[in-house]
Design an enzyme around this catalytic site. Structure first.
Site, short mmCIF file in Angstrom:
data_model
loop_
_atom_site.label_atom_id
_atom_site.label_comp_id
_atom_site.label_asym_id
_atom_site.label_seq_id
_atom_site.Cartn_x
_atom_site.Cartn_y
_atom_site.Cartn_z
CG ASN A 42 110.39 8.06 91.96
OD1 ASN A 42 110.28 8.10 93.19
ND2 ASN A 42 111.44 8.54 91.33
CG HIS A 78 115.47 9.07 90.26
ND1 HIS A 78 115.60 10.44 90.18
CD2 HIS A 78 114.35 8.75 89.57
CE1 HIS A 78 114.58 10.91 89.46
NE2 HIS A 78 113.81 9.91 89.09
CD GLU A 136 114.24 13.68 91.00
OE1 GLU A 136 113.76 13.03 91.95
OE2 GLU A 136 113.56 14.04 90.01
CD GLU A 181 113.17 8.04 85.52
OE1 GLU A 181 111.97 7.83 85.63
OE2 GLU A 181 113.82 8.68 86.38
N GLY A 214 110.36 15.91 85.13
CA GLY A 214 109.71 17.03 85.81
C GLY A 214 109.69 18.31 85.00
CB SER A 217 107.34 14.73 81.17
OG SER A 217 108.11 15.64 81.91
P1 13P Z 1 108.15 13.01 86.08
O1 13P Z 1 107.18 11.97 85.59
O2 13P Z 1 107.58 13.92 87.12
O3 13P Z 1 108.81 13.74 84.95
O4 13P Z 1 109.32 12.20 86.84
C1 13P Z 1 109.89 11.14 86.21
C2 13P Z 1 110.77 10.44 87.18
O5 13P Z 1 111.80 10.96 87.59
C3 13P Z 1 110.36 9.12 87.65
O6 13P Z 1 111.38 8.51 88.34
#
Ligand code: 13P
Length: 255
Positions: free
Chosen positions: A13, A98, A100, A170, A176, A216
């Site tokens: 992603n 997601h 976010e 997730e 992140g 992560s």
């Molecule tokens: P990271 O791997 O950067 O933690 O992000 C995970 C993510 O949100 C994938 O959709």
């Protein structure tokens, strides 16, 4: 429980990273490294990168996904992209719900559900993201949160359509942040998700769904996470932007 029944899927992603030229360059690095993968490999990229990404991966085993889609076929939705637009250019997957999008753009389980149904109706494969906030985990309501998301996000999705759905677990606190869920924590929630699917559909249908872990995940921890019975793949943010790291995760999933 038979892990072999399910397709392992490693998906990048990219979030809001890489211009179209940079996308082509990164995919040109990735494709030779993953050509012998024994799992599905996907890159989910920003809308404006999609055409370049599809061109760069033509004739390879890398599939392309979008990072969102709207539920309406067309209309007065400034700034949105329809499933038909994605389908026409050769997009196969789409990330939906997601954290976010939920956190910064007002995404709710109701809108995730509408997008999921529209994606399925158009023949796109949705990667539906669920996960608890740190606060929710601390309050010991992870299972309630996940059960609610699974039920609402997949509301009115038929057993037949479920075959084309991928679920990504997730935990929001792991995205992140460099804080990965332990393999046991990931397994616990992925197994819980499968149990919820078995309740909503049946055990056979639930056993066939690919459930990814995201948060992560990297070349150092992928092996252990992917060794778990209910962790069938990964949705990778940061590490998907570095070809060697992404390829190492694909390799871990191919074992
Ligand atoms: P990271 O791997 O950067 O933690 O992000 C995970 C993510 O949100 C994938 O959709």
């Amino acid at each position: 429980m038979d892990k072999a029944k399910r397709k392992a899927i490693i998906a990048g992603n990219w979030k809001m990273n890489k211009t179209p030229k940079e996308a082509t360059a990164l995919l040109n690095e990735i494709t030779p490294l993953v050509k012998d993968a024994d799992c599905e490999v996907i890159a989910c990229v920003p809308y404006v990168d999609l055409a370049a990404a599809i061109e760069a991966t033509a004739g390879t085993n890398v599939k392309i996904g979008a990072e969102n889609c709207h539920w309406a076929a067309s209309g007065a939705f400034t700034g949105e992209i329809s499933t038909g637009m994605l389908k026409e250019i050769g997009v196969e997957y789409v990330v939906l719900g997601h954290s976010e999008r939920r956190q910064y753009f007002g995404e709710t389980d109701e809108t995730v559900n509408k997008r999921t149904k529209a994606a399925l109706a158009a023949g796109l494969k949705p990667i539906v993201c669920v996960g608890e906030l740190l606060w929710e985990r601390e309050c010991d309501i992870t299972e309630e949160v996940i059960a609610r998301q699974i039920k609402l996000d997949l509301w009115d999705v038929s057993e037949d359509e479920l075959k084309n759905v991928v679920i990504a677990y997730e935990p929001v606190w792991a995205i992140g942040t460099g804080k990965t869920a332990t393999a046991d924590q990931a397994e616990e929630v992925c197994a819980f998700i499968r149990a919820q699917l078995a309740k909503l559909y049946n055990q056979d249908a639930a056993d066939a769904v690919t459930i990814q872990y995201g948060g992560s995940m990297n070349d150092g921890n992928a092996d252990e996470l992917l060794s778990k019975t209910n962790v069938d793949g990964g949705l990778i943010g940061g590490a998907s932007l570095v070809a060697e790291k992404f390829a190492a995760i694909v390799k871990a999933a191919s074992k």
